[in-house]
Motif scaffolding. Sequence first.
Motif: not given
Length: 177
Positions: A82-93, A133-147
């Motif tokens: 869980e600590w490792e996941k938190a590090i990855a999530l913090k980096s993303c956020l 992966t889920l966050m990136k998929r959601k970001f991809d959707r918004y990215w495709s609309l506005c990039n």
Amino acid sequence: MCSILHKFRESIEYVTETTHGRLKFQEAVDQVKLQGGKSLDDLSFKLESDFDILASALKSREIFCQLEQIDGNFKLNPSMEEWEKAIALKSCLKCFNDIKGTQSITVSLYFPMLCDIYKKFLQLEKSNHSFLTLMKRKFDRYWSLCNLELAVASVLDPRLKFKIVELSYIVIYGHDS
């Protein structure tokens, strides 16, 4: 990630809102401080956003681990995974948190910022955390609309021109794009 964030929020609330938790946390801080770690003065806990929760908890990670050893009532300490996941999530956020305070910039400057976020997702995707992966998929959707619109705005901006779009698309989509 909701359960991990909840665990961090509860941990922070335990050490800030209960007398017993505060005393035991101070004891853990003193023990970590003897080992060359942080002092209580170095710590500040914020609970305003998910990023703040992660940043506060990760900054105090060694103290929470020590607290788990000395306080039998503290059952909230996350596991190593869980600590490792938190590090990855913090980096993303962190990317999104950096944009949060930039309300007065022009639309053309959002393109490089969003490209940086996309690049960060590409790096973090290698960590194999399913939530990323889920966050990136959601970001991809918004990215495709506005990039494309943002890319055009960047090309028309005399400060950026086409080079920023070209370099960003090469990093994101590869040389053959």
